[in-house]
Motif scaffolding. Structure first.
Motif, PDB file in Angstrom:
ATOM      1  N   GLY A 233       0.894  -1.090  -0.033  1.00 32.18           N
ATOM      2  CA  GLY A 233       0.097   0.011   0.030  1.00 32.18           C
ATOM      3  C   GLY A 233       0.875   1.266   0.151  1.00 32.18           C
ATOM      4  N   THR A 234       0.384   2.517  -0.238  1.00 30.48           N
ATOM      5  CA  THR A 234       1.033   3.581  -0.566  1.00 30.48           C
ATOM      6  C   THR A 234       1.041   4.545   0.886  1.00 30.48           C
ATOM      7  OG1 THR A 234       1.094   3.371  -2.948  1.00 30.48           O
ATOM      8  CG2 THR A 234       1.695   5.840  -1.803  1.00 30.48           C
ATOM      9  N   ARG A 235       1.962   5.101   1.506  1.00 32.61           N
ATOM     10  CA  ARG A 235       1.726   6.027   2.493  1.00 32.61           C
ATOM     11  C   ARG A 235       2.706   7.045   2.398  1.00 32.61           C
ATOM     12  NH1 ARG A 235      -2.069   3.160   3.130  1.00 32.61           N
ATOM     13  NH2 ARG A 235      -2.559   1.960   4.974  1.00 32.61           N
ATOM     14  N   TYR A 236       2.521   8.035   3.037  1.00 30.04           N
ATOM     15  CA  TYR A 236       3.353   9.256   3.108  1.00 30.04           C
ATOM     16  C   TYR A 236       4.192   9.505   4.498  1.00 30.04           C
ATOM     17  CZ  TYR A 236       1.920  10.469  -1.642  1.00 30.04           C
ATOM     18  OH  TYR A 236       1.827  10.334  -2.898  1.00 30.04           O
ATOM     19  N   MET A 237       5.513   9.627   4.459  1.00 29.97           N
ATOM     20  CA  MET A 237       6.209  10.021   5.740  1.00 29.97           C
ATOM     21  C   MET A 237       6.883  11.298   5.440  1.00 29.97           C
ATOM     22  SD  MET A 237       9.029   7.515   7.214  1.00 29.97           S
ATOM     23  CE  MET A 237       9.813   7.712   8.622  1.00 29.97           C
ATOM     24  N   GLU A 238       6.164  12.485   5.706  1.00 29.64           N
ATOM     25  CA  GLU A 238       6.454  13.698   5.533  1.00 29.64           C
ATOM     26  C   GLU A 238       6.131  13.835   4.190  1.00 29.64           C
ATOM     27  OE1 GLU A 238       7.064  16.532   7.773  1.00 29.64           O
ATOM     28  OE2 GLU A 238       5.857  15.105   9.011  1.00 29.64           O
ATOM     29  N   ASP A 239       7.260  14.246   3.341  1.00 26.88           N
ATOM     30  CA  ASP A 239       7.162  14.507   2.058  1.00 26.88           C
ATOM     31  C   ASP A 239       7.789  13.151   1.015  1.00 26.88           C
ATOM     32  OD1 ASP A 239       9.942  14.623   2.696  1.00 26.88           O
ATOM     33  OD2 ASP A 239      10.486  16.200   1.253  1.00 26.88           O
ATOM     34  N   VAL A 240       7.873  12.096   1.699  1.00 22.38           N
ATOM     35  CA  VAL A 240       8.539  11.030   1.180  1.00 22.38           C
ATOM     36  C   VAL A 240       7.394   9.809   0.873  1.00 22.38           C
ATOM     37  CG1 VAL A 240      10.256   8.878   1.352  1.00 22.38           C
ATOM     38  CG2 VAL A 240      10.771  11.204   2.316  1.00 22.38           C
ATOM     39  N   CYS A 241       7.417   9.298  -0.249  1.00 22.26           N
ATOM     40  CA  CYS A 241       6.140   8.407  -0.804  1.00 22.26           C
ATOM     41  C   CYS A 241       6.961   7.204  -0.051  1.00 22.26           C
ATOM     42  CB  CYS A 241       5.769   8.523  -2.006  1.00 22.26           C
ATOM     43  SG  CYS A 241       4.878   7.245  -2.560  1.00 22.26           S
ATOM     44  N   VAL A 242       6.254   6.261   0.778  1.00 20.19           N
ATOM     45  CA  VAL A 242       6.820   4.996   1.078  1.00 20.19           C
ATOM     46  C   VAL A 242       5.583   3.845   0.632  1.00 20.19           C
ATOM     47  CG1 VAL A 242       8.481   5.831   2.614  1.00 20.19           C
ATOM     48  CG2 VAL A 242       6.041   5.324   3.307  1.00 20.19           C
ATOM     49  N   LYS A 243       6.094   2.765   0.282  1.00 14.66           N
ATOM     50  CA  LYS A 243       5.387   1.619   0.207  1.00 14.66           C
ATOM     51  C   LYS A 243       5.384   0.592   1.616  1.00 14.66           C
ATOM     52  CE  LYS A 243       4.300   2.296  -4.401  1.00 14.66           C
ATOM     53  NZ  LYS A 243       2.811   2.423  -4.771  1.00 14.66           N
ATOM     54  N   ILE A 244       4.332   0.399   1.943  1.00 16.68           N
ATOM     55  CA  ILE A 244       4.164  -0.353   3.155  1.00 16.68           C
ATOM     56  C   ILE A 244       3.489  -1.871   2.914  1.00 16.68           C
ATOM     57  CG2 ILE A 244       2.961  -0.535   5.585  1.00 16.68           C
ATOM     58  CD1 ILE A 244       5.053   1.408   5.159  1.00 16.68           C
ATOM     59  N   LEU A 245       4.318  -2.850   3.150  1.00 21.24           N
ATOM     60  CA  LEU A 245       3.944  -4.308   2.947  1.00 21.24           C
ATOM     61  C   LEU A 245       2.787  -4.665   3.510  1.00 21.24           C
ATOM     62  CD1 LEU A 245       5.344  -6.899   1.381  1.00 21.24           C
ATOM     63  CD2 LEU A 245       5.904  -7.556   3.794  1.00 21.24           C
ATOM     64  N   ARG A 246       1.695  -5.474   2.734  1.00 20.75           N
ATOM     65  CA  ARG A 246       0.546  -5.990   3.659  1.00 20.75           C
ATOM     66  C   ARG A 246       0.433  -7.408   3.247  1.00 20.75           C
ATOM     67  NH1 ARG A 246      -3.196  -1.925  -0.226  1.00 20.75           N
ATOM     68  NH2 ARG A 246      -2.784  -3.210  -2.261  1.00 20.75           N
ATOM     69  N   GLU A 247      -0.389  -8.131   3.930  1.00 24.14           N
ATOM     70  CA  GLU A 247      -0.792  -9.379   3.541  1.00 24.14           C
ATOM     71  C   GLU A 247      -1.466  -9.366   2.212  1.00 24.14           C
ATOM     72  OE1 GLU A 247      -1.440 -12.270   7.193  1.00 24.14           O
ATOM     73  OE2 GLU A 247      -2.571 -10.223   7.550  1.00 24.14           O
ATOM     74  N   ASP A 248      -1.231 -10.215   1.297  1.00 21.52           N
ATOM     75  CA  ASP A 248      -1.841 -10.264   0.151  1.00 21.52           C
ATOM     76  C   ASP A 248      -1.985 -11.824  -0.381  1.00 21.52           C
ATOM     77  OD1 ASP A 248      -2.626 -10.410  -2.800  1.00 21.52           O
ATOM     78  OD2 ASP A 248      -0.561  -9.492  -3.478  1.00 21.52           O
ATOM     79  N   LYS A 249      -3.321 -12.113  -0.365  1.00 21.54           N
ATOM     80  CA  LYS A 249      -3.598 -13.692  -0.359  1.00 21.54           C
ATOM     81  C   LYS A 249      -2.931 -14.403  -1.735  1.00 21.54           C
ATOM     82  CE  LYS A 249      -7.864 -12.762  -2.657  1.00 21.54           C
ATOM     83  NZ  LYS A 249      -9.465 -12.940  -2.687  1.00 21.54           N
ATOM     84  N   ASN A 250      -2.802 -13.708  -2.818  1.00 17.42           N
ATOM     85  CA  ASN A 250      -1.827 -13.918  -4.014  1.00 17.42           C
ATOM     86  C   ASN A 250      -0.503 -14.189  -3.887  1.00 17.42           C
ATOM     87  OD1 ASN A 250      -4.509 -14.211  -5.259  1.00 17.42           O
ATOM     88  ND2 ASN A 250      -4.517 -11.674  -5.710  1.00 17.42           N
ATOM     89  N   CYS A 251       0.084 -13.584  -2.576  1.00 17.93           N
ATOM     90  CA  CYS A 251       1.419 -13.576  -2.485  1.00 17.93           C
ATOM     91  C   CYS A 251       1.963 -14.065  -1.170  1.00 17.93           C
ATOM     92  CB  CYS A 251       1.907 -12.000  -2.700  1.00 17.93           C
ATOM     93  SG  CYS A 251       3.944 -11.877  -2.436  1.00 17.93           S
TER      94      CYS A 251
END
Length: 244
Positions: A43-61
């Protein structure tokens, strides 16, 4: 959608929550930028002005689901104050990401002075925030400039504990007793100090070990993040930290 820094870190619980979030962001960034899991696992999140990707549970992975379970096990050990080291490794070992945790009742002191003139100050929330963002930015720069990984790469995680406080039979959820020895590199390893994040109750450090040949094409200048940032330091782990 935003990873919010607290306005102040007055309690150990607030500090613990921040360290958990930072660990999740760092591990997520590493796996995303090294192409370990597909886009759908983040999923996509923001840490101040930095865009970060956060791992999540994915049933296909299934792999991403397993790593999320490992992270929950890390949180269990971290909360109990048993957690000392976390090795996130790409075997046989191509890259290793070493997270080290320290706990303190009075809080670590941040040294703003030189070797000749030392001035110590307690950790402020602004210090923690600045160090956190700098750490993530350094991860981004480093990950994007390492050589591509082999196609058959395998990810594993290894935890080490503070022996004096950890029950002998303790294993957090998702982990079992290790039977193998240390970490072995096929090629000559290179050690990098990526950075550290202090709070009044915790200290998180990140070091990266990778095959030296993967670093040969990295321009030293790109490791600098603006005028206020320091470049990644190359070091041997044993010389860097007397405790290890």
């Amino acid at each position: 959608s935003a990873i919010v820094f607290p306005k102040k870190i007055a309690t150990e619980q607030q500090s613990l929550m921040l360290v958990k979030r930072l660990l999740a962001v760092a591990v997520s960034c590493i796996t995303y930028l090294r192409g370990i899991f597909p886009e759908s696992a983040y999923g996509t999140r923001y840490m101040e002005d930095v865009c970060v990707k956060i791992l999540r549970e994915d049933k296909n992975c299934p792999g991403s689901t397993q790593l999320v379970k490992w992270m929950l096990g890390c949180y269990d050990a971290l909360q109990k104050k048993y957690f000392n080291n976390d090795w996130l490794c790409l075997q046989t070992v191509t890259e290793c990401y070493h997270f080290k945790f320290k706990y303190t009742h009075n809080g670590p002191l941040l040294d703003f002075g030189s070797k000749d003139r030392k001035a110590e100050s307690t950790i402020s929330c602004a210090d923690t925030k600045k160090a956190s963002i700098l750490l993530i930015r350094k991860i981004y720069v480093l990950m994007q400039n390492l050589s591509p990984l082999p196609s058959d790469v395998c990810l594993t995680m290894k935890l080490l504990y503070y022996d004096e406080v950890t029950p002998p039979d303790y294993q957090p959820p998702g982990f079992k007793e290790a039977t193998d020895g240390g970490l072995m590199f096929n090629e000559e390893p290179m050690y990098l100090n990526v950075g550290e994040v202090p709070t009044p109750f915790h200290m998180l450090k990140l070091k990266v070990t990778t095959e030296k040949q993967r670093m040969e094409n990295v321009d030293k200048d790109i490791l600098k993040q603006g005028e206020t940032a320091e470049p990644l330091q190359v070091c041997g782990v044993s010389r860097d930290d007397p405790e290890e």
